[in-house]
Motif scaffolding. Structure first.
Motif, PDB file in Angstrom:
ATOM      1  N   GLU A   1       0.816  -1.215   0.000  1.00  0.00           N
ATOM      2  CA  GLU A   1       0.000   0.000   0.000  1.00  0.00           C
ATOM      3  C   GLU A   1       0.846   1.260   0.000  1.00  0.00           C
ATOM      4  N   ASN A   2       2.135   1.142   0.308  1.00  0.00           N
ATOM      5  CA  ASN A   2       3.006   2.330   0.361  1.00  0.00           C
ATOM      6  C   ASN A   2       4.012   2.245  -0.787  1.00  0.00           C
ATOM      7  N   LEU A   3       3.611   2.808  -1.927  1.00  0.00           N
ATOM      8  CA  LEU A   3       4.470   2.731  -3.114  1.00  0.00           C
ATOM      9  C   LEU A   3       5.771   3.503  -2.921  1.00  0.00           C
ATOM     10  N   TYR A   4       5.727   4.584  -2.134  1.00  0.00           N
ATOM     11  CA  TYR A   4       6.942   5.372  -1.921  1.00  0.00           C
ATOM     12  C   TYR A   4       8.009   4.528  -1.223  1.00  0.00           C
ATOM     13  N   THR A   5       7.590   3.771  -0.209  1.00  0.00           N
ATOM     14  CA  THR A   5       8.531   2.901   0.514  1.00  0.00           C
ATOM     15  C   THR A   5       9.132   1.858  -0.412  1.00  0.00           C
ATOM     16  N   GLN A   6       8.302   1.269  -1.300  1.00  0.00           N
ATOM     17  CA  GLN A   6       8.822   0.252  -2.226  1.00  0.00           C
ATOM     18  C   GLN A   6       9.792   0.868  -3.237  1.00  0.00           C
ATOM     19  N   ALA A   7       9.522   2.114  -3.607  1.00  0.00           N
ATOM     20  CA  ALA A   7      10.456   2.798  -4.518  1.00  0.00           C
ATOM     21  C   ALA A   7      11.796   3.025  -3.823  1.00  0.00           C
ATOM     22  N   VAL A   8      11.741   3.406  -2.518  1.00  0.00           N
ATOM     23  CA  VAL A   8      12.984   3.593  -1.757  1.00  0.00           C
ATOM     24  C   VAL A   8      13.751   2.271  -1.668  1.00  0.00           C
ATOM     25  N   ILE A   9      13.021   1.186  -1.398  1.00  0.00           N
ATOM     26  CA  ILE A   9      13.678  -0.132  -1.307  1.00  0.00           C
ATOM     27  C   ILE A   9      14.307  -0.512  -2.652  1.00  0.00           C
ATOM     28  N   ALA A  10      13.577  -0.273  -3.741  1.00  0.00           N
ATOM     29  CA  ALA A  10      14.092  -0.597  -5.072  1.00  0.00           C
ATOM     30  C   ALA A  10      15.368   0.179  -5.369  1.00  0.00           C
ATOM     31  N   ILE A  11      15.372   1.468  -4.980  1.00  0.00           N
ATOM     32  CA  ILE A  11      16.568   2.285  -5.215  1.00  0.00           C
ATOM     33  C   ILE A  11      17.744   1.745  -4.401  1.00  0.00           C
ATOM     34  N   MET A  12      17.491   1.375  -3.143  1.00  0.00           N
ATOM     35  CA  MET A  12      18.545   0.811  -2.305  1.00  0.00           C
ATOM     36  C   MET A  12      19.118  -0.473  -2.914  1.00  0.00           C
ATOM     37  N   LEU A  13      18.230  -1.365  -3.342  1.00  0.00           N
ATOM     38  CA  LEU A  13      18.695  -2.643  -3.885  1.00  0.00           C
ATOM     39  C   LEU A  13      19.445  -2.452  -5.207  1.00  0.00           C
ATOM     40  N   CYS A  14      18.951  -1.554  -6.048  1.00  0.00           N
ATOM     41  CA  CYS A  14      19.662  -1.295  -7.324  1.00  0.00           C
ATOM     42  C   CYS A  14      21.025  -0.685  -7.058  1.00  0.00           C
ATOM     43  N   GLY A  15      21.089   0.175  -6.055  1.00  0.00           N
ATOM     44  CA  GLY A  15      22.384   0.783  -5.732  1.00  0.00           C
ATOM     45  C   GLY A  15      23.390  -0.247  -5.253  1.00  0.00           C
ATOM     46  N   ILE A  16      22.933  -1.144  -4.373  1.00  0.00           N
ATOM     47  CA  ILE A  16      23.855  -2.159  -3.862  1.00  0.00           C
ATOM     48  C   ILE A  16      24.234  -3.150  -4.950  1.00  0.00           C
ATOM     49  N   LEU A  17      23.302  -3.433  -5.896  1.00  0.00           N
ATOM     50  CA  LEU A  17      23.639  -4.319  -7.013  1.00  0.00           C
ATOM     51  C   LEU A  17      24.705  -3.688  -7.914  1.00  0.00           C
ATOM     52  N   ALA A  18      24.548  -2.394  -8.182  1.00  0.00           N
ATOM     53  CA  ALA A  18      25.537  -1.704  -9.019  1.00  0.00           C
ATOM     54  C   ALA A  18      26.903  -1.696  -8.342  1.00  0.00           C
ATOM     55  N   SER A  19      26.887  -1.472  -7.021  1.00  0.00           N
ATOM     56  CA  SER A  19      28.155  -1.484  -6.285  1.00  0.00           C
ATOM     57  C   SER A  19      28.781  -2.879  -6.290  1.00  0.00           C
ATOM     58  N   ALA A  20      27.937  -3.922  -6.149  1.00  0.00           N
ATOM     59  CA  ALA A  20      28.452  -5.287  -6.128  1.00  0.00           C
ATOM     60  C   ALA A  20      29.060  -5.688  -7.466  1.00  0.00           C
ATOM     61  N   ALA A  21      28.460  -5.187  -8.558  1.00  0.00           N
ATOM     62  CA  ALA A  21      29.019  -5.512  -9.875  1.00  0.00           C
ATOM     63  C   ALA A  21      30.447  -5.023 -10.001  1.00  0.00           C
ATOM     64  N   GLN A  22      30.750  -3.897  -9.378  1.00  0.00           N
ATOM     65  CA  GLN A  22      32.109  -3.358  -9.444  1.00  0.00           C
ATOM     66  C   GLN A  22      33.046  -4.067  -8.471  1.00  0.00           C
ATOM     67  N   SER A  23      32.553  -4.380  -7.276  1.00  0.00           N
ATOM     68  CA  SER A  23      33.439  -4.881  -6.227  1.00  0.00           C
ATOM     69  C   SER A  23      33.646  -6.395  -6.275  1.00  0.00           C
ATOM     70  N   ILE A  24      32.582  -7.168  -6.561  1.00  0.00           N
ATOM     71  CA  ILE A  24      32.737  -8.623  -6.580  1.00  0.00           C
ATOM     72  C   ILE A  24      32.459  -9.220  -7.961  1.00  0.00           C
ATOM     73  N   GLY A  25      32.211  -8.356  -8.949  1.00  0.00           N
ATOM     74  CA  GLY A  25      31.986  -8.863 -10.304  1.00  0.00           C
ATOM     75  C   GLY A  25      33.197  -9.535 -10.902  1.00  0.00           C
TER      76      GLY A  25
END
Length: 593
Positions: free
Chosen positions: A114-138
């Motif tokens: 019911e809280n789309l804003y919270t899910q957008a924040v979570i999505a941004i967090m997860l995408c950020g950590i995925l991008a960081s992981a691609a550089q560090s452990i890719g």
């Protein structure tokens, strides 16, 4: 020279490098994880999510990050090696999977449709950590996927199962971002592999260049030692000749020389010149091999005629040392170049005679399957075990070579010529030796069937050898006079010339009688012996047998530059070799005693 890298070695080195990079990135990843997790927890707290749940998730993330630091500390006690790289890679992959699960737990703990804003924040967090992981452990794709899948899929799955268009779109975008980051991470180890392969090739190239440099320096040192010894060996006969000539002059001018005294001095002078000639001949052979002037023409050839030729050359030397030279007759044929094979066997037998003071030398051939093994046995001084790996090196003499007499000791080049000539024939060499008992050198060549050749037409010779008329052309007056004295003393008529003009005049005036032509190759900077022969034959209007004498070992002279009925002899010319040519070219020539 192509650079080749062992694939297994490349794989081991790549894994070791990947593990080392992962471990070196651990402190940065831990700090980044804690900071990003703290920021994410703050945002989640601002969305009025349960505080205890947010703090518990942050505490778990911080504790797990601390455990990952323990792995980093262990690298000092257990450094990465080829032996433990696989174990390290498994541990780091599991650790990455655990970190991915910690991030993926957000979808279970804080998913509020019911809280789309919270899910957008979570999505941004997860995408950020995925991008960081691609550089560090890719750099190690299994570790990246172990992190990315549990990190992203739970959130994407939760979004997709909710019947909300906005969340479905968010789930699809999360999956697409997972695919993009995974594809990017996949290219990182490939680039690393290429980089390591290039580095290994460069290291291998540097190693080969270093080895080649060391070999060249070692060869240069051996050449320096050889030239010092060779200059001594050349000075010795020159010194001896400088004493023999005045002695001979004094004997002739001030006394009535006896035939025995003259013969003794002449024999000794001949021995001195023969020693100098042997040294120059060896240097000439090395020069021909270095310049690539030896052209190999493989064909079926009989071994026996080559053995007979070798025996004819060396039997006198063996007899003079009291050695018995035995050549076992054989009917075997091999696939080889007869001239190159003659060089190999001549040097092997000469080496055996040189280093044998008693007993004898035995040469024979035997079948070995599809090959023929030609063996040269001697009863010489033998080769020490420590010298065996270097016995075929240039300018190298075994450590016990000093035991041979000064007259018979070689220059350290004969076996090098054997080795390089055998390589031209693709022949295998083998040597066995017992110190003080002798050695056995073997040459392995492909066996082939005999080739039946039509008998050559018999050459008739007169009962009495008539005089040959020999036209000699050399720009050196001393050479012309020496050849004139030699051939005239044998009963031949010699027409000597130092210039092309004089030779043409002699050819014109004696066109009917000239039977042989002997010319030097280097007549002038613009005119050589081959051109001289062509012009002289034009005056004579027939293909008179011709001999070119030269010190040049270039391919142009010894290869296609030679034509029919033109023979080459290298300086210094052995009078017996000169007479053999005269006998073959004009059978009525007299023999040298």
């Amino acid at each position: 020279m192509p650079n080749t890298v062992d694939k297994l070695d490349l794989k081991r080195r790549l894994l070791r490098e990947q593990v080392s990079i992962l471990l070196s990135h651990l402190p940065t990843m831990v700090i980044g994880t804690v900071l990003l997790a703290s920021g994410g927890a703050w945002l989640l707290y601002l969305q009025n999510l349960p505080t205890n749940r947010v703090l518990g998730w942050l505490a778990g993330m911080t504790l797990y990050s601390g455990l990952r630091l323990v792995l980093y500390a262990k690298r000092h006690r257990h450094p990465v090696t080829d032996g433990n790289a696989h174990r390290w890679a498994l541990v780091l992959t599991i650790a990455s999977g655990g970190a991915g699960l910690m991030w993926g737990s957000i979808a279970l703990l804080f998913f509020t449709p019911e809280n789309l804003y919270t899910q957008a924040v979570i999505a941004i967090m997860l995408c950020g950590i995925l991008a960081s992981a691609a550089q560090s452990i890719g750099v190690y794709w299994p570790a990246h996927m172990a992190f990315a899948i549990p990190c992203s899929l739970p959130f994407s799955f939760r979004c997709l199962i909710e019947n909300v268009p906005e969340l479905t779109t968010l789930g699809v975008l999360s999956l697409l971002f997972l695919g993009f980051t995974s594809s990017f991470a996949r290219s990182i180890p490939l680039s690393l592999r290429q980089s390591i392969q290039l580095r290994m090739e460069n290291e291998a190239l540097v190693e080969r260049l270093t080895w080649a440099k060391e070999q060249a320096e070692a060869s240069e040192r051996r050449k320096t030692r050889f030239l010092a010894a060779a200059s001594h060996d050349l000075r010795q006969p020159i010194h001896a000749m400088g004493l023999f000539v005045p002695a001979l002059q004094r004997l002739v001018r001030h006394a009535r020389p006896s035939p025995q005294a003259l013969t003794d001095i002449a024999d000794r002078m001949h021995s001195v010149l023969e020693s100098m000639g042997q040294l120059l001949q060896v240097l000439m052979e090395i020069s021909r091999l270095d310049s690539g002037a030896v052209t190999v023409r493989r064909a079926p050839c009989a071994i026996n005629p080559i053995l007979l030729q070798v025996g004819e050359v060396l039997r006198g030397q063996a007899k003079a040392k009291g050695l018995r030279l035995r050549l076992r007759e054989t009917s075997l044929w091999v696939q080889a170049d007869p001239a190159v094979l003659h060089t190999v066997l001549l040097n092997l037998v000469a080496n055996a005679v040189r280093y044998s003071e008693r007993g004898g030398v035995l040469v024979g051939a035997r079948c070995r399957g599809d090959e023929v093994e030609i063996q040269v046995w001697d009863s010489g001084i033998g080769i020490p075990e420590g010298d065996m790996p270097r016995v075929f090196d240039e300018f190298y003499q075994a450590s016990n070579a000093h035991r041979a007499s000064a007259q018979s000791r070689g220059f350290g080049l004969g076996l090098s010529i054997v080795h390089r000539s055998a390589e031209l024939l693709d022949a295998r060499l083998n040597v066995r030796s017992r110190l003080g008992r002798g050695s056995v050198f073997s040459v392995f060549l492909p066996r082939c069937d005999p080739v039946i050749e039509p008998p050559a037409p018999a050459r008739t010779s007169a009962s009495a050898a008539p005089t040959q008329v020999v036209l000699v052309l050399d720009n050196d007056e001393q050479v012309v006079r020496a050849l004139t004295h030699l051939l005239s003393g044998l009963g031949h008529r010699v027409l000597g010339a130092q210039t092309m003009r004089d030779a043409l005049v002699l050819a014109w005036n004696n066109s009917a009688s000239i039977s042989l032509i002997v010319v030097d190759y280097h007549l002038s900077e613009t005119f050589d012996g081959l051109q001289a022969i062509s012009r002289l034959r034009g005056i004579l209007e027939r293909e008179v047998p011709a001999l070119v004498i030269t010190g040049d070992a270039s391919l142009q002279l010894t290869g296609g530059g030679m034509r029919q009925d033109i023979t080459l002899l290298n300086k210094p010319v052995d009078p017996r070799a000169l007479q053999r040519w005269m006998t073959q070219a004009a059978p009525s020539a007299a023999a040298i005693d």
